[in-house]
Design an enzyme around this catalytic site. Structure first.
Site, PDB file in Angstrom:
ATOM      1  N   CYS A   1      -0.746  50.886  -6.929  1.00  0.00           N
ATOM      2  CA  CYS A   1       0.159  50.172  -7.830  1.00  0.00           C
ATOM      3  C   CYS A   1      -0.660  49.140  -8.600  1.00  0.00           C
ATOM      4  O   CYS A   1      -1.370  48.347  -8.000  1.00  0.00           O
ATOM      5  CB  CYS A   1       1.248  49.495  -7.004  1.00  0.00           C
TER       6      CYS A   1
ATOM      7  N   ASP B   1       2.178  10.173   4.117  1.00  0.00           N
ATOM      8  CA  ASP B   1       3.017  10.972   5.005  1.00  0.00           C
ATOM      9  C   ASP B   1       2.151  11.988   5.733  1.00  0.00           C
ATOM     10  O   ASP B   1       2.003  13.127   5.315  1.00  0.00           O
ATOM     11  CB  ASP B   1       4.094  11.678   4.184  1.00  0.00           C
TER      12      ASP B   1
ATOM     13  N   LYS C   1       2.414   4.528   1.466  1.00  0.00           N
ATOM     14  CA  LYS C   1       2.669   5.013   2.823  1.00  0.00           C
ATOM     15  C   LYS C   1       2.362   6.501   2.821  1.00  0.00           C
ATOM     16  O   LYS C   1       3.024   7.293   2.154  1.00  0.00           O
ATOM     17  CB  LYS C   1       4.124   4.751   3.204  1.00  0.00           C
TER      18      LYS C   1
ATOM     19  N   LYS D   1      11.051   3.184   1.987  1.00  0.00           N
ATOM     20  CA  LYS D   1      11.018   4.644   1.802  1.00  0.00           C
ATOM     21  C   LYS D   1      11.583   5.045   0.447  1.00  0.00           C
ATOM     22  O   LYS D   1      12.643   4.563   0.052  1.00  0.00           O
ATOM     23  CB  LYS D   1      11.848   5.310   2.899  1.00  0.00           C
TER      24      LYS D   1
ATOM     25  N   CYS E   1       9.620  49.611  -6.894  1.00  0.00           N
ATOM     26  CA  CYS E   1       8.677  48.564  -7.268  1.00  0.00           C
ATOM     27  C   CYS E   1       8.796  48.314  -8.775  1.00  0.00           C
ATOM     28  O   CYS E   1       8.704  49.261  -9.559  1.00  0.00           O
ATOM     29  CB  CYS E   1       7.263  48.996  -6.916  1.00  0.00           C
TER      30      CYS E   1
ATOM     31  N   GLU F   1       0.847  -1.206   0.000  1.00  0.00           N
ATOM     32  CA  GLU F   1       0.000   0.000   0.000  1.00  0.00           C
ATOM     33  C   GLU F   1       0.872   1.241   0.000  1.00  0.00           C
ATOM     34  O   GLU F   1       2.003   1.201   0.449  1.00  0.00           O
ATOM     35  CB  GLU F   1      -0.818   0.089   1.308  1.00  0.00           C
TER      36      GLU F   1
ATOM     37  N   CYS G   1       6.297  47.469  -1.712  1.00  0.00           N
ATOM     38  CA  CYS G   1       5.840  48.653  -2.422  1.00  0.00           C
ATOM     39  C   CYS G   1       4.667  49.191  -1.613  1.00  0.00           C
ATOM     40  O   CYS G   1       3.722  48.468  -1.343  1.00  0.00           O
ATOM     41  CB  CYS G   1       5.379  48.273  -3.832  1.00  0.00           C
TER      42      CYS G   1
ATOM     43  N   TYR H   1      -6.166   2.737   7.405  1.00  0.00           N
ATOM     44  CA  TYR H   1      -5.599   1.518   6.819  1.00  0.00           C
ATOM     45  C   TYR H   1      -5.472   0.381   7.815  1.00  0.00           C
ATOM     46  O   TYR H   1      -4.974  -0.677   7.485  1.00  0.00           O
ATOM     47  CB  TYR H   1      -4.224   1.813   6.214  1.00  0.00           C
TER      48      TYR H   1
ATOM     49  N   CYS I   1       5.227  49.650 -10.539  1.00  0.00           N
ATOM     50  CA  CYS I   1       4.783  51.046 -10.613  1.00  0.00           C
ATOM     51  C   CYS I   1       5.937  52.045 -10.527  1.00  0.00           C
ATOM     52  O   CYS I   1       5.738  53.238 -10.752  1.00  0.00           O
ATOM     53  CB  CYS I   1       3.758  51.344  -9.532  1.00  0.00           C
TER      54      CYS I   1
HETATM   55  S1  IVH Z   1       0.389   0.231   8.880  1.00  0.00           S
HETATM   56  C1  IVH Z   1       2.592  -0.239  13.073  1.00  0.00           C
HETATM   57  N1  IVH Z   1      -0.051   1.412   6.612  1.00  0.00           N
HETATM   58  O1  IVH Z   1       3.704   5.359   8.677  1.00  0.00           O
HETATM   59  C2  IVH Z   1       1.928   0.943  12.481  1.00  0.00           C
HETATM   60  N2  IVH Z   1       1.089   2.631   8.280  1.00  0.00           N
HETATM   61  O2  IVH Z   1       6.509   5.440   9.427  1.00  0.00           O
HETATM   62  C3  IVH Z   1       1.896   0.851  10.992  1.00  0.00           C
HETATM   63  N3  IVH Z   1       1.605   4.964   7.638  1.00  0.00           N
HETATM   64  O3  IVH Z   1       3.265   4.509  12.056  1.00  0.00           O
HETATM   65  C4  IVH Z   1       0.515   0.835  10.506  1.00  0.00           C
HETATM   66  N4  IVH Z   1       0.706   4.850   5.661  1.00  0.00           N
HETATM   67  O4  IVH Z   1       1.561   6.152  10.908  1.00  0.00           O
HETATM   68  C5  IVH Z   1       0.484   1.517   7.828  1.00  0.00           C
HETATM   69  N5  IVH Z   1      -0.594   2.329   4.559  1.00  0.00           N
HETATM   70  C6  IVH Z   1      -0.050   2.454   5.774  1.00  0.00           C
HETATM   71  C7  IVH Z   1       0.557   3.644   6.212  1.00  0.00           C
HETATM   72  C8  IVH Z   1       1.128   3.707   7.464  1.00  0.00           C
HETATM   73  C9  IVH Z   1       1.339   5.620   6.525  1.00  0.00           C
HETATM   74  C10 IVH Z   1       2.325   5.566   8.789  1.00  0.00           C
HETATM   75  C11 IVH Z   1       1.914   5.043  10.133  1.00  0.00           C
HETATM   76  C12 IVH Z   1       3.186   4.439  10.672  1.00  0.00           C
HETATM   77  C13 IVH Z   1       4.212   5.269   9.982  1.00  0.00           C
HETATM   78  C14 IVH Z   1       5.578   4.624  10.026  1.00  0.00           C
END
Ligand code: IVH
Length: 680
Positions: free
Chosen positions: A436, A123, A121, A319, A413, A119, A431, A231, A416
């Site tokens: 302007c 951020d 990840k 990552k 500026c 899946e 300015c 998730y 103007c």
């Molecule tokens: S699974 C054990 N699935 O990334 C916790 N985590 O860097 C993991 N995160 O702590 C849960 N997307 O906050 C899981 N598809 C995903 C995720 C995900 C983002 C986060 C989560 C985790 C952190 C680790």
């Protein structure tokens, strides 16, 4: 609409139906991206519910969609102990790490067959949402993994978090876990708004989401674009999911936004392919993705695999590197913002980075350029902050030829030609000429924008033409535009011209905060404007408020207060406000503030003619401040306001011993009531 003939039971049923309906449309719109009704229709349902709840406050439930606008400010966050700890993930960076991960699992599981899912990840900020009997009970942050902050009030404002699970018979306990994030577009817009208001920008969407969740005022949170993707599950009762695939489907079924993609993989080779494919999709998502998460699909194996001190053995993160690119800084040009800020912009040799071609990057200000020693002609590394905003992160000094040029901010500026100056204590050069043209167009566009006066049809191309053509020299001129004038312009048929004129006319009825925000006062964003509306009866009260008064308002600091006072002091601006009022722009606070206002509990009767306003206007001012206005004097009357040639009401007031105010005293009372600390 709630009609006169409805019974309380009808109203309660109608409210329940509206709530369910609105939540369903919320889900269709925000989660499934498949709205069934137009925005207007949605607004109609929402307004009906709000009206019903306003008339019958006992009908309000904590899970009503109207609560999503944010509740009362909090003093601080309560702590929530997680029933099951919220762990984190081990990170991997190379394909070989993934193979090691697979080998470890096979060692632990022996011959037991298993599959994987991959899946995105996300951020963002990890949160846990606990539902009791299907209703959102608590929303919390991860904290230290065992105890987190109770951010329920903030999370309730997030439209992709259902307030109720979409299920006939929801499980008694269901804790969804996932990520709250700020979509890339929303992040860029928020930062742009902050920059205009002179507030510091967030470094990336994750910081913006984290900072927003930590705010103690849910109303501010409600105005920020947050989304959630769930998730995983924490503690649940009476439900089980055999696989991660089933779990994802169940989350979606309950009305959550689940990860947009999930690859089922038979072995680690398939996982590596999926991770690679996902990487190619990263820029297409509305969230920032910093990697992939690889999970064992069969949930019965999770307990067998167990956890290490900080992370489960059955899943791992992979990552991705943030994308950077090397290019040449060809030139530094200077842009003039709506509030006059001169911003240096790097003009780059176009280069692909993070999914799009970048040819410009912001350089923030002169100090920043000095600090990084950026020179015209330099080879530079650029990166997109939060995948969105291109920034020059580094100069490749070894590639210098000696022909690079040091940059100086212009003293004038560039639009103007008027002098631009750096005020003491500020990094920005500005300015100061409000006429302007650069600022005028931006000012008009800002004035008409959706977040401000919301004038339909007044787009960029039209603003260009009306400003260049001299038809509009300040926002008040908009209200004098005629269909004839507009239909003479490029790409303006008579019908569209009529629409624009109608749109402008309709904007006369906007709430006070929109007008305040639309004025484009430096440092005053939409949120500050809303705070102002909550505390001032009308524009006059605001324009005559000394900065010390303004500073008493929540979230208004000395800088904002001084900026408003400086704006109000200029004759040109007072004249503008006068003309806006004259053309019929409503400049009164729309609502009685929650809690009643300073005149709460007072009942006024007006008699005789006032010099400074009509009796209707006086009544409106009293109501805005929370007081009541009655037509005849009785024992309940607390004040009689007597203008010139008062009638028999004055005699009656004297007989009953009711306090009588002359116009001067009345005006003083209004002024004194405008900002009161108890009025929140
Ligand atoms: S699974 C054990 N699935 O990334 C916790 N985590 O860097 C993991 N995160 O702590 C849960 N997307 O906050 C899981 N598809 C995903 C995720 C995900 C983002 C986060 C989560 C985790 C952190 C680790």
């Amino acid at each position: 609409m709630a009609s006169r003939s409805t019974t309380p039971a009808d109203d309660a049923r109608r409210a329940a139906r509206l709530r369910a309906e609105i939540e369903r449309h919320n889900r269709l719109y925000y989660v499934e991206n498949a709205p069934e009704i137009a925005d207007r229709e949605y607004d109609r349902l929402y307004d009906e519910l709000r009206a019903l709840e306003a008339a019958h406050p006992e009908l309000v439930t904590p899970d009503s969609p109207t609560r999503r606008v944010g509740g009362e400010p909090l003093e601080g966050f309560a702590q929530v102990r997680h029933e099951l700890p919220m762990l984190s993930l081990d990170n991997t960076y190379a394909v070989d790490d993934l193979r090691d991960f697979d080998a470890r699992l096979r060692r632990l599981l022996g011959a037991t067959p298993f599959t994987y899912v991959v899946e995105p990840k996300i951020d963002g900020v990890a949160v846990a949402l606990r539902y009791a009997d299907g209703r959102l009970a608590t929303g919390s942050t991860r904290g230290d993994g065992c105890v987190g902050d109770d951010v329920t009030a903030n999370l309730k404002t997030v439209r992709t978090i259902p307030l109720r699970l979409a299920a006939e018979k929801p499980p008694p306990v269901f804790e969804a876990r996932g990520e709250v994030f700020m979509p890339k577009e929303g992040f860029a817009a928020l930062n742009a708004e902050r920059a205009e208001a002179g507030q510091p920008a967030f470094a990336n969407p994750r910081n913006a989401a984290a900072g927003t969740l930590k705010l103690l005022d849910p109303k501010i949170v409600a105005g920020r674009p947050l989304h959630a993707i769930m998730y995983a599950v924490g503690a649940v009762a009476e439900v089980e999911y055999a696989t991660q695939e089933e779990l994802r489907a169940a989350l979606a079924g309950f009305g959550f936004r689940a990860p947009p993609r999930q690859w089922k993989c038979a072995d680690i080779a398939a996982v590596i392919d999926a991770v690679e494919e996902l990487k190619g999709l990263r820029h297409g998502f509305d969230f920032e993705m910093d990697g992939a998460v690889i999970k064992v699909n069969e949930r019965s194996l999770h307990a067998r695999l167990g956890t290490t001190a900080k992370s489960p053995r059955w899943q791992v993160a992979f990552k991705y590197e943030p994308e950077r690119a090397e290019t040449v800084l060809l030139k530094i040009s200077v842009q003039v913002g709506r509030t006059g800020t001169l911003t240096p912009v790097a003009e780059l040799e176009p280069v692909r980075v993070a999914g799009s071609t970048v040819s410009r990057a912001t350089l923030h200000n002169e100090d920043d350029i000095r600090r990084k020693d950026i020179r015209v002609g330099d080879r530079v590394l650029i990166e997109k902050a939060g995948d969105v905003i291109p920034a020059v992160v580094e100069v490749l000094k070894h590639a210098r030829t000696g022909r690079e040029k040091v940059f100086h901010m212009p003293a004038k500026c560039p639009v103007c030609g008027e002098p631009a100056a750096r005020r003491e204590g500020e990094v920005a050069v500005r300015c100061e000429n409000l006429q302007c043209p650069a600022q005028l167009k931006r000012w008009i566009r800002h004035f008409a924008s959706r977040g401000a006066m919301d004038i339909e049809g007044l787009g960029e191309a039209l603003v260009e033409q009306i400003v260049d053509g001299g038809l509009v020299k300040d926002p008040a001129d908009l209200y004098d535009l005629t269909v004839e004038q507009l239909s003479g312009l490029e790409r303006m048929a008579r019908k569209s011209a009529q629409n624009v004129v109608d749109g402008i006319a309709a904007s006369r009825q906007r709430d006070l905060w929109r007008v305040v925000f639309a004025l484009g006062i430096r440092h005053v964003g939409a949120r500050s404007a809303q705070t102002i509306e909550e505390h001032f009866a009308d524009m006059d009260a605001l324009m005559s408020a000394p900065p010390e008064r303004l500073e008493q308002l929540p979230d208004i600091g000395p800088v904002v207060a001084a900026s408003i006072a400086a704006f109000s002091a200029r004759p040109r601006h007072r004249e503008l406000v006068r003309r806006l009022r004259e053309t019929g722009v409503a400049m009164r606070a729309a609502r009685t503030p929650a809690g009643g206002g300073p005149l709460r509990g007072k009942t006024f009767v007006l008699t005789g003619a006032l010099e400074s306003m009509t009796r209707d206007e006086a009544g409106e001012k009293i109501r805005v401040l929370g007081g009541r206005v009655a037509s005849s004097v009785s024992k309940k009357t607390t004040h009689v306001v007597a203008g010139g040639e008062p009638g028999s009401k004055l005699d009656k007031a004297r007989k009953l011993g009711v306090e009588v105010l002359d116009e001067k005293q009345f005006l003083k009372m209004l002024t004194d009531s405008r900002v009161s600390p108890e009025w929140r």
